[in-house]
Scaffold this motif. Structure first.
Motif, PDB file in Angstrom:
ATOM      1  N   ALA A  94       0.816  -1.216   0.000  1.00 36.83           N
ATOM      2  CA  ALA A  94       0.000   0.000   0.000  1.00 36.83           C
ATOM      3  C   ALA A  94       0.849   1.265   0.000  1.00 36.83           C
ATOM      4  CB  ALA A  94      -0.923  -0.001   1.215  1.00 36.83           C
ATOM      5  N   SER A  95       0.319   2.285  -0.633  1.00 38.62           N
ATOM      6  CA  SER A  95       0.936   3.614  -0.614  1.00 38.62           C
ATOM      7  C   SER A  95       0.704   4.229   0.770  1.00 38.62           C
ATOM      8  CB  SER A  95       0.287   4.494  -1.680  1.00 38.62           C
ATOM      9  OG  SER A  95      -1.068   4.755  -1.322  1.00 38.62           O
ATOM     10  N   PRO A  96       1.440   5.287   1.111  1.00 43.82           N
ATOM     11  CA  PRO A  96       1.194   5.951   2.399  1.00 43.82           C
ATOM     12  C   PRO A  96      -0.267   6.397   2.558  1.00 43.82           C
ATOM     13  CG  PRO A  96       3.265   6.699   1.496  1.00 43.82           C
ATOM     14  CD  PRO A  96       2.615   5.845   0.431  1.00 43.82           C
ATOM     15  N   ARG A  97      -0.848   6.865   1.492  1.00 45.56           N
ATOM     16  CA  ARG A  97      -2.251   7.289   1.538  1.00 45.56           C
ATOM     17  C   ARG A  97      -3.164   6.101   1.846  1.00 45.56           C
ATOM     18  NH1 ARG A  97      -5.721  11.545  -0.937  1.00 45.56           N
ATOM     19  NH2 ARG A  97      -7.777  10.620  -0.890  1.00 45.56           N
ATOM     20  N   ARG A  98      -2.913   4.972   1.156  1.00 44.49           N
ATOM     21  CA  ARG A  98      -3.739   3.782   1.372  1.00 44.49           C
ATOM     22  C   ARG A  98      -3.547   3.243   2.785  1.00 44.49           C
ATOM     23  NH1 ARG A  98      -8.396   1.882   1.146  1.00 44.49           N
ATOM     24  NH2 ARG A  98      -8.514  -0.373   1.045  1.00 44.49           N
ATOM     25  N   LEU A  99      -2.340   3.333   3.330  1.00 47.67           N
ATOM     26  CA  LEU A  99      -2.101   2.898   4.714  1.00 47.67           C
ATOM     27  C   LEU A  99      -2.939   3.732   5.684  1.00 47.67           C
ATOM     28  CD1 LEU A  99       1.743   2.301   4.616  1.00 47.67           C
ATOM     29  CD2 LEU A  99      -0.036   0.552   4.873  1.00 47.67           C
ATOM     30  N   ALA A 100      -3.040   5.032   5.423  1.00 51.61           N
ATOM     31  CA  ALA A 100      -3.881   5.896   6.257  1.00 51.61           C
ATOM     32  C   ALA A 100      -5.341   5.452   6.159  1.00 51.61           C
ATOM     33  CB  ALA A 100      -3.725   7.353   5.835  1.00 51.61           C
ATOM     34  N   GLU A 101      -5.781   5.124   4.959  1.00 46.09           N
ATOM     35  CA  GLU A 101      -7.159   4.656   4.761  1.00 46.09           C
ATOM     36  C   GLU A 101      -7.388   3.325   5.475  1.00 46.09           C
ATOM     37  OE1 GLU A 101      -7.331   4.657   0.500  1.00 46.09           O
ATOM     38  OE2 GLU A 101      -7.649   6.827   0.383  1.00 46.09           O
ATOM     39  N   GLY A 139     -11.925  10.233  -2.435  1.00 49.07           N
ATOM     40  CA  GLY A 139     -11.388  11.446  -3.055  1.00 49.07           C
ATOM     41  C   GLY A 139     -10.629  12.311  -2.068  1.00 49.07           C
ATOM     42  N   GLU A 140      -9.880  13.242  -2.627  1.00 44.98           N
ATOM     43  CA  GLU A 140      -9.005  14.101  -1.820  1.00 44.98           C
ATOM     44  C   GLU A 140      -9.791  14.963  -0.830  1.00 44.98           C
ATOM     45  OE1 GLU A 140      -5.339  15.569  -0.476  1.00 44.98           O
ATOM     46  OE2 GLU A 140      -5.863  13.811  -1.645  1.00 44.98           O
ATOM     47  N   ALA A 141     -10.898  15.543  -1.268  1.00 46.41           N
ATOM     48  CA  ALA A 141     -11.671  16.415  -0.371  1.00 46.41           C
ATOM     49  C   ALA A 141     -12.186  15.634   0.839  1.00 46.41           C
ATOM     50  CB  ALA A 141     -12.831  17.061  -1.128  1.00 46.41           C
ATOM     51  N   LYS A 142     -12.674  14.422   0.623  1.00 48.30           N
ATOM     52  CA  LYS A 142     -13.181  13.597   1.730  1.00 48.30           C
ATOM     53  C   LYS A 142     -12.040  13.175   2.650  1.00 48.30           C
ATOM     54  CE  LYS A 142     -16.313  11.461   4.022  1.00 48.30           C
ATOM     55  NZ  LYS A 142     -17.245  12.199   4.845  1.00 48.30           N
ATOM     56  N   PHE A 143     -10.885  12.874   2.074  1.00 49.09           N
ATOM     57  CA  PHE A 143      -9.714  12.497   2.856  1.00 49.09           C
ATOM     58  C   PHE A 143      -9.318  13.650   3.789  1.00 49.09           C
ATOM     59  CE2 PHE A 143      -5.188  11.890   3.660  1.00 49.09           C
ATOM     60  CZ  PHE A 143      -5.110  10.544   3.941  1.00 49.09           C
TER      61      PHE A 143
END
Length: 181
Positions: free
Chosen positions: A60-67, A123-127
């Motif tokens: 996973a990417s860092p973003r996906r790890l956060a998710e 999406g970015e806004a929801k993140f």
């Protein structure tokens, strides 16, 4: 009921091949990307242990790890609330009931708030919205771990609280908040 002799070798084969895989699987080291992401959090070991239980975290990417960390909060929170409610109902003395009751209330507040935030993977806004709401939520920390020391449910709730902060750290690393002017 006895196992028929004809099935005994098969049972032995399954036991010998599955049990070591299960035991070793729990000790699989974290991937390099997971370790790097978790190094940016308040508690690397908890971060790695929670996230590496999800096979997707290995790539996973860092973003996906956060998710994925956020998904852990959403999934495990209600289970922890139910367990906490059982412990509270089973408490025999008033001091324990009062102590666990205040901690249970704070946990319930966290879980309801996290569920209300919604999935940050839309999406970015929801993140960014999820990250900001989680940051606001963490402004009010419980002190149950200090007032109910040694109670088994307290350790689990404290881990959940740490995962709230770890999730925020991962979200900040994946999409840093704007710097104040």
């Amino acid at each position: 009921m006895a196992i028929p002799r004809s099935l005994a070798p098969l049972l032995l084969l399954v036991t010998v091949s599955v049990i070591p895989a299960f035991v070793l699987g729990s000790r699989v080291p974290a991937s390099e990307s997971l370790t790097k992401a978790c190094n940016a959090t308040v508690e690397r070991e908890t971060c790695e242990n929670v996230l590496k239980s999800n096979p997707e975290s290995a790539t996973a990417s860092p973003r996906r790890l956060a998710e994925l960390a956020f998904q852990y909060l959403v999934k495990d929170g209600p289970v922890l609330v139910a367990e906490s409610n059982l412990e509270l109902a089973a408490a025999k003395d008033e001091n324990t009931r009062n102590c666990l009751g205040s901690y249970d209330d704070q946990l319930t507040s966290y879980v309801v708030s996290v569920a209300a935030i919604g999935a940050p993977d839309q999406g970015e806004a929801k993140f960014i919205e999820a990250r900001d709401k989680l940051r606001d939520l963490l402004r009010w920390r419980s002190n149950g771990a200090y007032s109910c020391p040694g109670h088994p449910i307290v350790f689990k709730i404290a881990k959940y609280e740490r995962m709230l902060q770890i999730t925020l750290d991962l979200m900040n690393a994946a999409s840093p908040p704007p710097k104040a002017a």
